[in-house]
Design an enzyme around this catalytic site. Structure first.
Site, short mmCIF file in Angstrom:
data_model
loop_
_atom_site.label_atom_id
_atom_site.label_comp_id
_atom_site.label_asym_id
_atom_site.label_seq_id
_atom_site.Cartn_x
_atom_site.Cartn_y
_atom_site.Cartn_z
CE1 TYR A 156 -3.81 2.36 0.62
CE2 TYR A 156 -2.72 2.94 2.41
CZ TYR A 156 -3.82 3.23 1.43
OH TYR A 156 -4.64 4.19 1.59
CG ASN A 185 -6.00 7.31 10.24
OD1 ASN A 185 -4.84 7.91 9.84
ND2 ASN A 185 -6.27 6.17 10.55
NE ARG A 197 -8.72 2.25 7.66
CZ ARG A 197 -8.63 3.25 6.64
NH1 ARG A 197 -9.64 3.68 6.17
NH2 ARG A 197 -7.27 3.62 6.54
CG PHE A 202 -12.12 1.20 19.23
CD1 PHE A 202 -11.41 0.04 19.16
CD2 PHE A 202 -11.24 2.34 19.45
CE1 PHE A 202 -9.98 -0.21 19.55
CE2 PHE A 202 -9.77 2.19 19.80
CZ PHE A 202 -9.45 0.80 19.91
CD GLN A 220 -1.07 2.24 18.59
OE1 GLN A 220 -0.70 2.39 19.91
NE2 GLN A 220 -1.89 0.92 18.32
NE ARG A 222 -2.81 5.51 12.39
CZ ARG A 222 -1.69 5.03 12.72
NH1 ARG A 222 -0.93 5.43 13.92
NH2 ARG A 222 -1.18 3.70 12.30
N PRO A 292 2.86 2.84 12.03
CG PRO A 292 2.30 4.03 9.96
CD PRO A 292 1.93 2.80 10.69
NE ARG A 295 -0.73 8.01 9.28
CZ ARG A 295 -1.26 6.76 9.00
NH1 ARG A 295 -2.52 6.50 9.22
NH2 ARG A 295 -0.60 5.71 8.76
N1 UDP Z 1 -6.00 -0.33 16.03
C1 UDP Z 1 -6.29 -0.99 17.32
N2 UDP Z 1 -7.45 -1.57 17.46
C2 UDP Z 1 -7.95 -1.89 16.35
C3 UDP Z 1 -7.90 -1.45 14.87
C4 UDP Z 1 -6.66 -0.44 14.92
O1 UDP Z 1 -5.47 -0.51 18.26
O2 UDP Z 1 -9.21 -2.74 16.59
C5 UDP Z 1 -4.88 0.58 16.07
C6 UDP Z 1 -3.75 0.40 15.10
O3 UDP Z 1 -2.90 -0.15 15.77
C7 UDP Z 1 -3.31 1.62 14.45
C8 UDP Z 1 -4.41 2.56 14.46
O4 UDP Z 1 -5.40 1.97 15.59
O5 UDP Z 1 -2.19 2.17 15.18
C9 UDP Z 1 -5.18 2.98 13.25
O6 UDP Z 1 -5.40 1.64 12.46
P1 UDP Z 1 -6.28 1.55 11.18
O7 UDP Z 1 -6.34 0.35 10.68
O8 UDP Z 1 -7.53 2.41 11.70
O9 UDP Z 1 -5.45 2.71 10.47
P2 UDP Z 1 -4.25 2.81 9.90
O10 UDP Z 1 -3.31 2.19 10.64
O11 UDP Z 1 -4.05 2.83 8.45
O12 UDP Z 1 -3.79 4.36 10.02
#
Ligand code: UDP
Length: 328
Positions: A156, A185, A197, A202, A220, A222, A292, A295
């Site tokens: 990706y 995001n 996602r 959640f 982490q 976002r 990451p 972000r």
């Molecule tokens: N994440 C999490 N629990 C979940 C799904 C994702 O803790 O059930 C965390 C994941 O580790 C990441 C962040 O949420 O750090 C965003 O993940 P997502 O798949 O939504 O998007 P992306 O990683 O592409 O930003």
């Protein structure tokens, strides 16, 4: 009236965009093959004569298919292309890794060929993942990123990076009217509840009374943008002069840890769910070495060029999104 072609029209952003363009009295041709989208969304607008859906894999050329469509025959040209087609959730693009690479190479060539032939404007959707696990914070467009070429997110991340280059070459060689956006995001109604996602997981976990799954420690971060803000920026960008092509960050600079997000969702849903902290395997895209760790967009360029900034706060957008999932 304008005719827009939207690839990935049955996806999350696609469905919202088609709805908006139809409200703005566009003719809209939607293209999708449901690789990572839900078929029922392609049927939402079928009663509207200004909408036409074509089931097609955008990795294969589609100029003839568009030119043979009912709306093209009516209008005679393509004015705008929104190239959205691509799995965007880590679990989805890993399942479809080779397809993801083809979508971001052959698929982008096909969209650009259509734009070139019809002198149409093309908005191509890139991503904040081009910055990888960023060493510069917040991320500004001139930052060149920290991306792994050989890891579970590479199909990706590197796919989107080369997609920007392909667009840039069409601009340079043929003066194709490109607009490159790097989407951070984004969430809102019409997100597939099973896309994996964080916001969809959640909310749906909390609504079902299941525990929320935080990957690793939840430190982490976002920055989450509500869909309506993103679409407003798309339309503003399409209206800019042809010599402005980006790339431009589109995101909400309000930054949250994943743990904070979980707590807000639990509060808004008044859920008694607990939080599970889940350790990831070495090759999982959510292992902290691949995920990451922070972000947040720098949106100075969008403010300057589009006179735009997001208006919808996370809590307000989450309330609307929760209502949507309750209504499903
Ligand atoms: N994440 C999490 N629990 C979940 C799904 C994702 O803790 O059930 C965390 C994941 O580790 C990441 C962040 O949420 O750090 C965003 O993940 P997502 O798949 O939504 O998007 P992306 O990683 O592409 O930003």
């Amino acid at each position: 009236m304008k005719l827009a072609v939207v690839t990935g029209s049955a996806g999350f952003i696609g469905t919202n965009l088609v709805k908006l363009l139809l409200e703005k009295e566009y003719y809209v041709i939607g293209i999708d093959n449901f690789y990572s989208s839900e078929q029922w969304k392609s049927e939402l607008f079928k009663e509207n004569d200004n909408y036409e859906f074509i089931m097609h894999d955008i990795v294969k050329p589609y100029i003839d298919i568009v030119e043979n469509s009912r709306l093209f025959k009516l209008h005679g040209k393509v004015d705008e292309i929104y190239n959205l087609a691509c799995p965007a959730s880590p679990p989805r693009y890993i399942d479809l890794s080779l397809e993801t690479i083809r979508i971001n190479t052959d698929g982008v060539f096909n969209a650009l060929e259509l734009a070139k032939k019809h002198n149409a404007k093309i908005l191509h959707t890139s991503t904040s993942e081009v910055y990888g696990d960023p060493l510069v914070h917040p991320q500004v467009e001139s930052y060149r990123g920290n991306v792994n070429t050989v890891g579970p997110r590479s199909c990706y991340d590197e796919g989107k990076r080369i997609s920007e280059t392909i667009c840039y070459e069409y601009k340079r060689l043929f003066n194709t009217k490109i607009k490159l956006v790097r989407i951070f995001n984004t969430y809102g109604p019409y997100m597939d509840p099973n896309d994996g996602r964080v916001i969809t997981n959640f909310i749906n976990q909390a609504l079902k009374g299941e525990n929320l799954t935080i990957y690793e420690e939840g430190k982490q971060t976002r920055s989450f943008q509500y869909i309506d803000d993103l679409l407003e920026a798309f339309l503003k960008l399409m209206a800019t002069e042809d010599d402005f092509y980006g790339p431009i960050n589109l995101g909400n600079p309000d930054e949250f840890t994943i743990k904070e997000l979980a707590e807000i969702v639990l509060e808004l849903i008044e859920s008694k769910s607990q939080i599970d902290y889940i350790k990831m395997d070495a090759n999982n895209p959510y292992k902290s070495s691949h995920d990451p760790q922070q972000r947040r967009p720098d949106i100075s360029l969008a403010k300057e060029k589009l006179n735009w900034e997001p208006k919808i706060k996370l809590r307000d957008g989450l309330v609307k999104t929760i209502e949507y999932y309750k209504s499903l």
